[in-house]
Write a protein that holds these residues in place. Structure first.
Motif, short mmCIF file in Angstrom:
data_model
loop_
_atom_site.label_atom_id
_atom_site.label_comp_id
_atom_site.label_asym_id
_atom_site.label_seq_id
_atom_site.Cartn_x
_atom_site.Cartn_y
_atom_site.Cartn_z
N PHE A 43 0.83 -1.21 0.00
CA PHE A 43 0.00 0.00 0.00
C PHE A 43 0.86 1.25 0.00
O PHE A 43 2.08 1.21 0.23
N THR A 44 0.23 2.38 -0.25
CA THR A 44 0.92 3.66 -0.29
C THR A 44 0.31 4.60 0.74
O THR A 44 0.04 5.77 0.45
N ALA A 45 0.08 4.08 1.93
CA ALA A 45 -0.63 4.86 2.93
C ALA A 45 0.25 5.89 3.62
O ALA A 45 -0.18 7.02 3.88
N SER A 46 1.49 5.53 3.92
CA SER A 46 2.33 6.40 4.75
C SER A 46 2.57 7.75 4.09
O SER A 46 2.49 8.80 4.75
N ASN A 47 2.88 7.76 2.81
CA ASN A 47 3.12 9.05 2.14
C ASN A 47 1.84 9.84 1.94
O ASN A 47 1.88 11.07 1.89
N CYS A 48 0.72 9.17 1.83
CA CYS A 48 -0.56 9.90 1.80
C CYS A 48 -0.79 10.62 3.12
O CYS A 48 -1.28 11.77 3.14
N ILE A 49 -0.45 9.97 4.23
CA ILE A 49 -0.61 10.58 5.54
C ILE A 49 0.33 11.77 5.70
O ILE A 49 -0.06 12.83 6.23
N VAL A 50 1.57 11.63 5.24
CA VAL A 50 2.51 12.74 5.29
C VAL A 50 2.01 13.92 4.46
O VAL A 50 2.08 15.08 4.88
N PHE A 51 1.48 13.63 3.28
CA PHE A 51 0.91 14.68 2.43
C PHE A 51 -0.19 15.44 3.17
O PHE A 51 -0.21 16.69 3.17
N ALA A 52 -1.10 14.72 3.82
CA ALA A 52 -2.20 15.37 4.52
C ALA A 52 -1.69 16.22 5.68
O ALA A 52 -2.12 17.36 5.87
N LYS A 53 -0.74 15.69 6.45
CA LYS A 53 -0.24 16.42 7.62
C LYS A 53 0.46 17.71 7.20
O LYS A 53 0.24 18.78 7.77
N TYR A 54 1.34 17.63 6.19
CA TYR A 54 2.09 18.82 5.78
C TYR A 54 1.20 19.84 5.08
O TYR A 54 1.40 21.05 5.21
N THR A 55 0.23 19.38 4.32
CA THR A 55 -0.66 20.32 3.65
C THR A 55 -1.48 21.12 4.66
O THR A 55 -1.58 22.35 4.59
N LEU A 56 -2.06 20.44 5.64
CA LEU A 56 -2.87 21.11 6.65
C LEU A 56 -2.00 21.98 7.55
O LEU A 56 -2.44 23.04 8.01
N PHE A 57 -0.76 21.54 7.81
CA PHE A 57 0.16 22.37 8.58
C PHE A 57 0.48 23.66 7.82
O PHE A 57 0.55 24.74 8.41
#
Length: 527
Positions: free
Chosen positions: A133-147
Protein backbone atom coordinates in the motif's frame (compact mmCIF):
# COMPACT_ATOMS: atom_id res chain seq x y z
CA UNK A 1 -13.62 -33.20 -19.32
CA UNK A 2 -11.79 -36.43 -20.02
CA UNK A 3 -8.75 -37.56 -18.04
CA UNK A 4 -5.43 -35.99 -18.99
CA UNK A 5 -7.24 -33.22 -20.87
CA UNK A 6 -5.54 -29.89 -20.27
CA UNK A 7 -7.51 -26.82 -19.22
CA UNK A 8 -5.72 -23.51 -19.88
CA UNK A 9 -5.82 -21.11 -16.97
CA UNK A 10 -4.17 -17.97 -18.23
CA UNK A 11 -1.43 -16.82 -20.60
CA UNK A 12 1.19 -15.23 -18.35
CA UNK A 13 4.68 -13.79 -18.73
CA UNK A 14 7.35 -16.32 -17.92
CA UNK A 15 8.35 -16.39 -14.29
CA UNK A 16 12.06 -16.75 -13.65
CA UNK A 17 13.37 -20.11 -14.67
CA UNK A 18 14.44 -22.80 -12.24
CA UNK A 19 17.97 -24.16 -12.02
CA UNK A 20 16.85 -27.66 -13.00
CA UNK A 21 15.68 -26.35 -16.40
CA UNK A 22 19.14 -26.09 -17.93
CA UNK A 23 18.41 -24.17 -21.15
CA UNK A 24 16.21 -21.61 -19.38
CA UNK A 25 18.60 -21.29 -16.44
CA UNK A 26 21.39 -20.50 -18.89
CA UNK A 27 19.23 -17.91 -20.63
CA UNK A 28 18.31 -16.29 -17.33
CA UNK A 29 21.95 -15.40 -16.70
CA UNK A 30 22.24 -13.51 -20.00
CA UNK A 31 21.33 -9.85 -20.42
CA UNK A 32 18.28 -9.19 -22.59
CA UNK A 33 19.09 -8.73 -26.26
CA UNK A 34 16.32 -6.20 -27.00
CA UNK A 35 17.50 -2.66 -26.26
CA UNK A 36 14.68 -0.76 -27.94
CA UNK A 37 13.57 0.57 -24.55
CA UNK A 38 17.03 0.91 -23.05
CA UNK A 39 17.65 3.25 -20.11
CA UNK A 40 20.89 5.20 -20.09
CA UNK A 41 23.11 5.48 -17.01
CA UNK A 42 21.69 8.90 -16.11
CA UNK A 43 18.10 7.70 -16.46
CA UNK A 44 18.86 4.66 -14.33
CA UNK A 45 20.48 6.82 -11.65
CA UNK A 46 17.47 9.15 -11.46
CA UNK A 47 15.18 6.13 -11.34
CA UNK A 48 16.94 4.86 -8.21
CA UNK A 49 17.59 8.16 -6.43
CA UNK A 50 14.07 9.50 -6.93
CA UNK A 51 12.67 6.22 -5.57
CA UNK A 52 14.98 6.19 -2.53
CA UNK A 53 14.37 9.77 -1.46
CA UNK A 54 10.79 9.85 -0.24
CA UNK A 55 9.06 11.13 2.86
CA UNK A 56 11.37 9.26 5.23
CA UNK A 57 13.91 12.03 5.78
CA UNK A 58 11.08 14.56 6.20
CA UNK A 59 9.05 12.52 8.67
CA UNK A 60 11.06 9.85 10.49
CA UNK A 61 13.91 11.77 12.24
CA UNK A 62 11.58 12.97 14.98
CA UNK A 63 10.41 9.48 15.95
CA UNK A 64 13.97 8.12 15.71
CA UNK A 65 15.25 10.80 18.11
CA UNK A 66 12.30 10.09 20.40
CA UNK A 67 13.22 6.38 20.50
CA UNK A 68 17.00 6.84 20.72
CA UNK A 69 16.81 9.69 23.24
CA UNK A 70 20.00 11.48 22.21
CA UNK A 71 21.64 13.12 19.23
CA UNK A 72 24.61 10.76 19.24
CA UNK A 73 22.60 7.56 19.35
CA UNK A 74 20.25 8.88 16.66
CA UNK A 75 23.20 9.49 14.34
CA UNK A 76 24.56 6.03 15.16
CA UNK A 77 21.20 4.50 14.17
CA UNK A 78 21.32 6.36 10.86
CA UNK A 79 24.91 5.25 10.34
CA UNK A 80 24.17 1.61 11.10
CA UNK A 81 21.12 1.75 8.85
CA UNK A 82 23.29 3.11 6.04
CA UNK A 83 25.80 0.28 6.48
CA UNK A 84 22.97 -2.27 6.42
CA UNK A 85 21.58 -0.63 3.29
CA UNK A 86 25.03 -1.00 1.71
CA UNK A 87 25.13 -4.70 2.66
CA UNK A 88 21.70 -5.22 1.14
CA UNK A 89 22.79 -3.35 -1.98
CA UNK A 90 25.84 -5.62 -2.32
CA UNK A 91 23.60 -8.70 -2.24
CA UNK A 92 21.28 -7.16 -4.83
CA UNK A 93 24.23 -6.27 -7.05
CA UNK A 94 25.56 -9.83 -7.05
CA UNK A 95 22.14 -11.26 -7.80
CA UNK A 96 21.38 -8.63 -10.46
CA UNK A 97 24.70 -9.10 -12.25
CA UNK A 98 24.33 -12.88 -12.04
CA UNK A 99 20.69 -12.92 -13.22
CA UNK A 100 20.28 -9.68 -15.19
CA UNK A 101 16.54 -9.90 -15.72
CA UNK A 102 13.66 -7.71 -14.56
CA UNK A 103 11.81 -8.73 -11.41
CA UNK A 104 14.15 -8.16 -8.48
CA UNK A 105 13.63 -10.32 -5.37
CA UNK A 106 10.86 -12.24 -7.07
CA UNK A 107 13.32 -13.51 -9.69
CA UNK A 108 15.98 -14.32 -7.12
CA UNK A 109 13.71 -16.20 -4.71
CA UNK A 110 12.08 -18.23 -7.47
CA UNK A 111 15.45 -19.12 -8.97
CA UNK A 112 17.04 -20.03 -5.65
CA UNK A 113 14.08 -21.84 -4.07
CA UNK A 114 12.25 -23.73 -6.85
CA UNK A 115 10.79 -26.15 -4.30
CA UNK A 116 8.15 -26.21 -2.91
CA UNK A 117 6.68 -25.18 -6.24
CA UNK A 118 5.07 -21.74 -6.33
CA UNK A 119 5.78 -21.03 -2.63
CA UNK A 120 8.28 -18.22 -3.23
CA UNK A 121 6.04 -16.69 -5.91
CA UNK A 122 3.00 -16.86 -3.66
CA UNK A 123 4.73 -15.22 -0.69
CA UNK A 124 6.02 -12.39 -2.86
CA UNK A 125 2.53 -11.98 -4.31
CA UNK A 126 0.89 -11.85 -0.88
CA UNK A 127 3.37 -9.28 0.37
CA UNK A 128 2.90 -7.13 -2.74
CA UNK A 129 -0.89 -7.18 -2.45
CA UNK A 130 -1.37 -7.07 1.34
CA UNK A 131 1.54 -4.77 2.25
CA UNK A 132 2.01 -3.01 -1.09
CA UNK A 133 0.00 0.00 0.00
CA UNK A 134 0.92 3.66 -0.29
CA UNK A 135 -0.63 4.86 2.93
CA UNK A 136 2.33 6.40 4.75
CA UNK A 137 3.12 9.05 2.14
CA UNK A 138 -0.56 9.90 1.80
CA UNK A 139 -0.61 10.58 5.54
CA UNK A 140 2.51 12.74 5.29
CA UNK A 141 0.91 14.68 2.43
CA UNK A 142 -2.20 15.37 4.52
CA UNK A 143 -0.24 16.42 7.62
CA UNK A 144 2.09 18.82 5.78
CA UNK A 145 -0.66 20.32 3.65
CA UNK A 146 -2.87 21.11 6.65
CA UNK A 147 0.16 22.37 8.58
CA UNK A 148 1.03 24.71 5.70
CA UNK A 149 -2.44 26.28 5.61
CA UNK A 150 -2.48 26.55 9.42
CA UNK A 151 -5.49 24.29 9.93
CA UNK A 152 -5.85 22.19 13.05
CA UNK A 153 -7.69 19.27 11.47
CA UNK A 154 -9.93 16.64 12.90
CA UNK A 155 -9.07 12.99 12.35
CA UNK A 156 -11.73 12.79 9.65
CA UNK A 157 -10.23 15.74 7.76
CA UNK A 158 -6.78 14.15 7.87
CA UNK A 159 -8.07 10.90 6.47
CA UNK A 160 -10.24 12.49 3.80
CA UNK A 161 -7.32 14.51 2.45
CA UNK A 162 -5.04 11.45 2.41
CA UNK A 163 -7.74 9.39 0.67
CA UNK A 164 -8.35 12.22 -1.79
CA UNK A 165 -4.70 12.20 -2.87
CA UNK A 166 -4.72 8.42 -3.28
CA UNK A 167 -7.88 8.59 -5.38
CA UNK A 168 -6.58 11.37 -7.65
CA UNK A 169 -3.30 9.51 -8.25
CA UNK A 170 -5.13 6.26 -9.01
CA UNK A 171 -7.47 7.97 -11.48
CA UNK A 172 -4.59 9.81 -13.16
CA UNK A 173 -2.50 6.66 -13.64
CA UNK A 174 -5.53 4.67 -14.73
CA UNK A 175 -7.08 7.08 -17.23
CA UNK A 176 -4.38 9.63 -18.15
CA UNK A 177 -1.22 7.55 -18.40
CA UNK A 178 1.14 10.00 -20.15
CA UNK A 179 0.06 12.90 -17.97
CA UNK A 180 0.68 10.85 -14.84
CA UNK A 181 4.20 9.92 -15.94
CA UNK A 182 5.04 13.55 -16.72
CA UNK A 183 3.73 14.77 -13.37
CA UNK A 184 5.60 12.15 -11.36
CA UNK A 185 8.88 12.99 -13.14
CA UNK A 186 8.51 16.67 -12.26
CA UNK A 187 7.69 15.88 -8.64
CA UNK A 188 10.65 13.51 -8.46
CA UNK A 189 13.09 16.29 -9.29
CA UNK A 190 11.35 18.50 -6.71
CA UNK A 191 12.01 15.87 -4.02
CA UNK A 192 15.72 15.82 -4.77
CA UNK A 193 15.85 19.62 -4.61
CA UNK A 194 14.03 19.74 -1.26
CA UNK A 195 16.29 17.22 0.48
CA UNK A 196 19.30 19.08 -0.87
CA UNK A 197 17.92 22.32 0.57
CA UNK A 198 17.41 20.74 3.99
CA UNK A 199 20.87 19.16 3.89
CA UNK A 200 22.52 22.50 3.12
CA UNK A 201 20.61 24.34 5.85
CA UNK A 202 22.97 23.17 8.59
CA UNK A 203 26.01 24.32 6.64
CA UNK A 204 24.29 27.65 6.05
CA UNK A 205 23.61 28.03 9.78
CA UNK A 206 27.26 27.34 10.65
CA UNK A 207 28.92 29.45 7.97
CA UNK A 208 26.54 32.36 7.44
CA UNK A 209 24.33 33.05 10.42
CA UNK A 210 26.06 34.40 13.53
CA UNK A 211 25.25 32.61 16.81
CA UNK A 212 23.17 35.54 18.04
CA UNK A 213 20.66 34.94 15.28
CA UNK A 214 19.86 31.47 16.50
CA UNK A 215 16.60 31.50 18.40
CA UNK A 216 18.19 31.31 21.85
CA UNK A 217 14.98 32.24 23.58
CA UNK A 218 13.50 28.91 22.61
CA UNK A 219 16.53 26.90 23.52
CA UNK A 220 18.13 26.57 20.09
CA UNK A 221 20.47 23.66 19.70
CA UNK A 222 23.56 25.75 18.99
CA UNK A 223 23.21 27.69 22.23
CA UNK A 224 22.99 24.42 24.16
CA UNK A 225 26.10 22.95 22.52
CA UNK A 226 24.24 19.89 21.31
CA UNK A 227 27.37 18.45 19.71
CA UNK A 228 29.51 18.57 22.85
CA UNK A 229 30.34 15.09 24.14
CA UNK A 230 28.06 15.20 27.20
CA UNK A 231 25.10 16.58 25.29
CA UNK A 232 25.70 14.20 22.40
CA UNK A 233 24.98 11.07 24.45
CA UNK A 234 22.76 12.40 27.23
CA UNK A 235 19.45 10.55 27.75
CA UNK A 236 20.43 7.75 25.34
CA UNK A 237 17.93 4.89 25.32
CA UNK A 238 19.64 1.55 24.58
CA UNK A 239 16.45 -0.53 24.44
CA UNK A 240 16.83 -3.18 21.71
CA UNK A 241 13.14 -2.99 20.94
CA UNK A 242 13.03 0.74 20.29
CA UNK A 243 16.37 0.78 18.46
CA UNK A 244 15.24 -2.01 16.15
CA UNK A 245 12.07 -0.11 15.22
CA UNK A 246 14.23 2.94 14.55
CA UNK A 247 16.45 0.84 12.29
CA UNK A 248 13.37 -0.26 10.37
CA UNK A 249 12.59 3.40 9.71
CA UNK A 250 16.12 4.12 8.50
CA UNK A 251 16.09 1.06 6.26
CA UNK A 252 12.72 2.20 4.93
CA UNK A 253 14.32 5.55 4.08
CA UNK A 254 16.74 3.66 1.82
CA UNK A 255 14.03 1.51 0.23
CA UNK A 256 14.49 1.57 -3.52
CA UNK A 257 18.26 1.12 -3.77
CA UNK A 258 17.60 -2.10 -5.67
CA UNK A 259 14.88 -0.49 -7.81
CA UNK A 260 16.98 -0.90 -10.94
CA UNK A 261 16.95 -4.68 -10.43
CA UNK A 262 13.22 -4.59 -11.11
CA UNK A 263 13.62 -3.16 -14.64
CA UNK A 264 16.91 -4.59 -15.91
CA UNK A 265 15.29 -5.67 -19.16
CA UNK A 266 14.98 -1.96 -19.99
CA UNK A 267 18.59 -1.02 -19.12
CA UNK A 268 21.36 -0.65 -21.67
CA UNK A 269 24.50 -2.51 -20.56
CA UNK A 270 22.60 -3.77 -17.49
CA UNK A 271 25.53 -5.34 -15.63
CA UNK A 272 27.89 -2.40 -16.03
CA UNK A 273 25.14 0.13 -15.24
CA UNK A 274 23.92 -1.78 -12.19
CA UNK A 275 27.43 -1.99 -10.70
CA UNK A 276 27.83 1.80 -10.70
CA UNK A 277 24.34 3.25 -10.30
CA UNK A 278 23.61 1.53 -6.98
CA UNK A 279 26.73 2.77 -5.13
CA UNK A 280 26.31 6.27 -6.59
CA UNK A 281 22.70 6.43 -5.39
CA UNK A 282 23.68 5.14 -1.93
CA UNK A 283 26.41 7.78 -1.60
CA UNK A 284 24.01 10.52 -2.68
CA UNK A 285 21.21 9.52 -0.31
CA UNK A 286 23.55 8.78 2.60
CA UNK A 287 25.28 12.14 2.35
CA UNK A 288 22.02 14.07 2.08
CA UNK A 289 20.43 12.16 4.97
CA UNK A 290 23.39 12.79 7.29
CA UNK A 291 23.52 16.51 6.54
CA UNK A 292 19.74 16.81 6.91
CA UNK A 293 19.88 15.28 10.40
CA UNK A 294 22.72 17.60 11.37
CA UNK A 295 20.59 20.52 10.18
CA UNK A 296 17.69 19.45 12.39
CA UNK A 297 19.96 19.22 15.43
CA UNK A 298 21.66 22.57 14.77
CA UNK A 299 18.43 24.53 14.38
CA UNK A 300 15.77 22.84 16.53
CA UNK A 301 15.78 22.10 20.27
CA UNK A 302 16.04 18.40 20.98
CA UNK A 303 12.75 18.29 22.90
CA UNK A 304 10.99 19.96 20.00
CA UNK A 305 12.38 17.38 17.57
CA UNK A 306 11.18 14.53 19.81
CA UNK A 307 7.64 15.92 19.88
CA UNK A 308 7.53 16.93 16.22
CA UNK A 309 6.00 13.69 14.92
CA UNK A 310 6.03 13.87 11.11
CA UNK A 311 6.48 17.68 11.04
CA UNK A 312 10.19 18.02 11.86
CA UNK A 313 11.12 19.43 8.43
CA UNK A 314 8.30 21.98 8.58
CA UNK A 315 9.45 23.14 12.02
CA UNK A 316 13.00 23.52 10.68
CA UNK A 317 11.97 25.95 7.96
CA UNK A 318 9.57 27.80 10.25
CA UNK A 319 12.41 28.42 12.70
CA UNK A 320 14.78 29.63 9.99
CA UNK A 321 12.56 31.66 7.68
CA UNK A 322 9.55 32.64 9.75
CA UNK A 323 5.89 31.80 9.44
CA UNK A 324 5.31 33.01 5.89
CA UNK A 325 7.99 30.95 4.15
CA UNK A 326 8.88 28.38 6.76
CA UNK A 327 5.36 27.45 7.79
CA UNK A 328 3.59 27.75 4.47
CA UNK A 329 5.57 27.47 1.25
CA UNK A 330 8.19 24.88 2.13
CA UNK A 331 5.90 22.51 4.07
CA UNK A 332 3.53 22.70 1.13
CA UNK A 333 6.41 21.79 -1.17
CA UNK A 334 7.22 18.83 1.08
CA UNK A 335 3.59 17.73 0.84
CA UNK A 336 3.84 17.88 -2.94
CA UNK A 337 7.04 15.84 -2.71
CA UNK A 338 5.19 13.19 -0.71
CA UNK A 339 2.51 13.20 -3.39
CA UNK A 340 5.23 12.53 -5.96
CA UNK A 341 6.34 9.48 -4.00
CA UNK A 342 2.74 8.24 -3.92
CA UNK A 343 2.63 8.57 -7.71
CA UNK A 344 5.88 6.67 -8.28
CA UNK A 345 5.04 3.82 -5.90
CA UNK A 346 1.48 3.52 -7.19
CA UNK A 347 2.75 3.42 -10.78
CA UNK A 348 5.22 0.61 -10.00
CA UNK A 349 3.09 -1.50 -7.65
CA UNK A 350 0.12 -1.47 -10.02
CA UNK A 351 2.31 -3.18 -12.61
CA UNK A 352 3.63 -5.65 -10.05
CA UNK A 353 0.03 -6.53 -9.20
CA UNK A 354 -0.75 -6.90 -12.89
CA UNK A 355 2.10 -9.38 -13.33
CA UNK A 356 0.95 -11.30 -10.26
CA UNK A 357 -2.52 -11.52 -11.77
CA UNK A 358 -1.05 -12.76 -15.05
CA UNK A 359 0.62 -15.58 -13.16
CA UNK A 360 -2.71 -16.71 -11.74
CA UNK A 361 -2.08 -15.82 -8.10
CA UNK A 362 -5.14 -13.56 -7.79
CA UNK A 363 -8.84 -14.26 -8.30
CA UNK A 364 -10.44 -12.85 -11.47
CA UNK A 365 -6.95 -12.87 -13.00
CA UNK A 366 -8.15 -12.30 -16.57
CA UNK A 367 -9.81 -9.01 -15.59
CA UNK A 368 -7.09 -7.80 -13.24
CA UNK A 369 -4.32 -8.55 -15.75
CA UNK A 370 -5.88 -6.50 -18.53
CA UNK A 371 -4.57 -3.10 -19.69
CA UNK A 372 -7.81 -2.15 -21.42
CA UNK A 373 -9.23 0.31 -22.27
CA UNK A 374 -6.62 3.04 -21.61
CA UNK A 375 -3.39 1.06 -21.88
CA UNK A 376 -2.98 1.17 -18.09
CA UNK A 377 -3.25 -1.62 -15.48
CA UNK A 378 -6.62 -0.60 -14.03
CA UNK A 379 -6.96 -3.97 -12.28
CA UNK A 380 -3.52 -3.62 -10.70
CA UNK A 381 -4.37 -0.09 -9.59
CA UNK A 382 -7.56 -1.35 -7.98
CA UNK A 383 -5.70 -4.11 -6.12
CA UNK A 384 -3.32 -1.45 -4.83
CA UNK A 385 -6.07 1.07 -4.04
CA UNK A 386 -8.26 -1.11 -1.79
CA UNK A 387 -5.69 -2.06 0.91
CA UNK A 388 -4.29 1.49 0.85
CA UNK A 389 -7.77 2.89 1.56
CA UNK A 390 -8.26 0.43 4.43
CA UNK A 391 -4.90 1.25 6.02
CA UNK A 392 -5.61 4.99 5.87
CA UNK A 393 -9.24 4.87 6.94
CA UNK A 394 -9.40 2.22 9.67
CA UNK A 395 -6.51 2.75 12.14
CA UNK A 396 -6.83 5.59 14.67
CA UNK A 397 -4.91 8.78 14.10
CA UNK A 398 -1.78 9.59 16.10
CA UNK A 399 1.28 7.44 15.61
CA UNK A 400 -0.32 5.42 12.82
CA UNK A 401 2.40 6.53 10.38
CA UNK A 402 5.14 4.95 12.48
CA UNK A 403 3.12 1.78 12.99
CA UNK A 404 2.57 1.50 9.22
CA UNK A 405 6.31 1.80 8.60
CA UNK A 406 6.99 -0.91 11.17
CA UNK A 407 4.41 -3.29 9.68
CA UNK A 408 5.75 -2.65 6.16
CA UNK A 409 9.34 -3.24 7.20
CA UNK A 410 9.08 -6.35 9.37
CA UNK A 411 7.99 -8.96 6.75
CA UNK A 412 10.61 -7.55 4.42
CA UNK A 413 13.27 -8.84 6.79
CA UNK A 414 12.08 -12.40 6.15
CA UNK A 415 12.58 -11.90 2.43
CA UNK A 416 15.92 -10.13 2.97
CA UNK A 417 17.10 -13.07 5.04
CA UNK A 418 15.88 -15.59 2.45
CA UNK A 419 17.55 -13.72 -0.41
CA UNK A 420 20.83 -13.35 1.47
CA UNK A 421 20.97 -17.00 2.56
CA UNK A 422 19.99 -17.91 -1.00
CA UNK A 423 23.05 -16.08 -2.27
CA UNK A 424 25.27 -18.29 -0.08
CA UNK A 425 23.32 -21.35 -1.20
CA UNK A 426 23.88 -20.53 -4.88
CA UNK A 427 27.59 -20.02 -4.28
CA UNK A 428 27.66 -23.58 -2.95
CA UNK A 429 25.31 -25.20 -5.50
CA UNK A 430 26.41 -23.29 -8.59
CA UNK A 431 29.97 -22.04 -7.99
CA UNK A 432 30.62 -21.74 -11.75
CA UNK A 433 27.70 -19.42 -12.40
CA UNK A 434 29.14 -16.16 -13.83
CA UNK A 435 29.28 -13.45 -11.18
CA UNK A 436 30.42 -10.11 -12.63
CA UNK A 437 30.03 -8.66 -9.14
CA UNK A 438 30.66 -10.61 -5.97
CA UNK A 439 29.54 -9.24 -2.61
CA UNK A 440 32.13 -9.11 0.15
CA UNK A 441 31.48 -12.19 2.29
CA UNK A 442 31.58 -10.34 5.66
CA UNK A 443 28.91 -7.96 4.33
CA UNK A 444 26.71 -10.92 3.39
CA UNK A 445 27.05 -12.52 6.82
CA UNK A 446 26.51 -9.16 8.52
CA UNK A 447 23.24 -8.81 6.68
CA UNK A 448 22.25 -12.32 7.76
CA UNK A 449 23.09 -11.52 11.39
CA UNK A 450 21.26 -8.22 11.42
CA UNK A 451 18.20 -9.77 9.78
CA UNK A 452 18.02 -12.30 12.61
CA UNK A 453 18.49 -9.53 15.20
CA UNK A 454 15.79 -7.35 13.64
CA UNK A 455 13.39 -10.29 13.47
CA UNK A 456 13.92 -11.18 17.13
CA UNK A 457 14.34 -7.78 18.78
CA UNK A 458 10.67 -6.68 18.66
CA UNK A 459 9.85 -9.47 21.11
CA UNK A 460 12.16 -8.09 23.81
CA UNK A 461 10.06 -5.71 25.94
CA UNK A 462 11.21 -2.10 26.33
CA UNK A 463 10.89 -0.14 29.53
CA UNK A 464 7.21 0.30 30.33
CA UNK A 465 6.08 -2.54 28.06
CA UNK A 466 4.99 -0.30 25.16
CA UNK A 467 6.58 0.46 21.82
CA UNK A 468 7.20 3.88 20.36
CA UNK A 469 3.70 4.09 18.87
CA UNK A 470 1.66 3.43 22.01
CA UNK A 471 0.68 -0.16 21.12
CA UNK A 472 1.85 -3.43 22.63
CA UNK A 473 5.57 -3.45 21.81
CA UNK A 474 5.46 -6.52 19.51
CA UNK A 475 2.23 -5.64 17.68
CA UNK A 476 3.84 -4.77 14.36
CA UNK A 477 5.98 -7.92 14.44
CA UNK A 478 2.92 -10.08 15.13
CA UNK A 479 0.99 -8.44 12.30
CA UNK A 480 3.93 -8.77 9.92
CA UNK A 481 4.48 -12.41 10.79
CA UNK A 482 0.77 -13.01 10.33
CA UNK A 483 1.07 -11.80 6.73
CA UNK A 484 3.79 -14.39 6.08
CA UNK A 485 1.72 -17.15 7.70
CA UNK A 486 -1.29 -16.14 5.63
CA UNK A 487 0.86 -16.39 2.50
CA UNK A 488 1.91 -19.92 3.37
CA UNK A 489 -1.70 -20.96 4.04
CA UNK A 490 -2.85 -19.37 0.78
CA UNK A 491 -0.12 -21.28 -1.11
CA UNK A 492 -1.09 -24.58 0.54
CA UNK A 493 -4.78 -24.19 -0.30
CA UNK A 494 -4.16 -23.00 -3.86
CA UNK A 495 -1.43 -25.49 -4.91
CA UNK A 496 -2.06 -28.52 -2.67
CA UNK A 497 -5.62 -28.79 -1.33
CA UNK A 498 -7.59 -27.55 -4.34
CA UNK A 499 -5.66 -29.70 -6.86
CA UNK A 500 -6.04 -32.70 -4.55
CA UNK A 501 -9.78 -32.19 -4.20
CA UNK A 502 -10.22 -31.40 -7.89
CA UNK A 503 -8.12 -34.32 -9.12
CA UNK A 504 -5.64 -32.23 -11.12
CA UNK A 505 -2.10 -30.89 -11.02
CA UNK A 506 -0.87 -27.39 -11.81
CA UNK A 507 1.62 -27.37 -14.66
CA UNK A 508 3.26 -24.68 -16.76
CA UNK A 509 3.27 -24.49 -20.54
CA UNK A 510 5.65 -22.14 -22.33
CA UNK A 511 4.71 -20.13 -25.39
CA UNK A 512 6.61 -17.52 -27.38
CA UNK A 513 4.77 -14.34 -28.36
CA UNK A 514 5.19 -12.50 -31.66
CA UNK A 515 7.58 -10.01 -30.06
CA UNK A 516 9.83 -12.86 -28.91
CA UNK A 517 8.84 -12.64 -25.25
CA UNK A 518 8.44 -15.94 -23.44
CA UNK A 519 5.10 -16.49 -21.73
CA UNK A 520 3.71 -19.31 -19.64
CA UNK A 521 0.24 -20.72 -19.39
CA UNK A 522 -0.81 -22.34 -16.16
CA UNK A 523 -2.80 -25.44 -16.98
CA UNK A 524 -4.72 -28.01 -14.98
CA UNK A 525 -3.65 -31.53 -15.86
CA UNK A 526 -6.37 -33.92 -14.77
CA UNK A 527 -5.47 -37.43 -13.72
Amino acid sequence: MTPNEQQPLLGIPAPPVFPDEVPDAEAATQPPANETKALTWTSAYILVVSRVIGSGIFATPGSIVKSAGSVGLSLVVWGVGTVLAACGLAVSLEYGCMLPRSGGDKVYLEYTYPRPRFLASTLIAVQAVVLGFTASNCIVFAKYTLFAVNIHPTELQHKLLALGLLTVVTVMHGFFLRTGIWVQNVLGWLKIFLVGAIALTGIWVILVRPPSETDASSGGSRERGVFTWDSLWGDSNWSWNLLSTSLFKVIYSYAGLSNLNNVLNEVRNPVRTLKTVGPAALATAGGLYFLANVSYFLVLPLDEIKSSGELVAALLFERLFGNQVGRTLLPLAIAISAAGNVMVVTFALARVNQEIARQGFLPWSTVLASSRPFGAPLGGLLVHYIPSVLVIALPPQGDVYNFILDVEGYPGQFFSLAVTLGLLLLRYKEPDLPRPFKAWLPAVWLRVLISFVLLASPFFPPAGGQGDVGFFYATYAIVGTGVIVFGVLYWYVWTVLLPRWGGYQLEEEKTVAEDGAIHRRLIRVYE
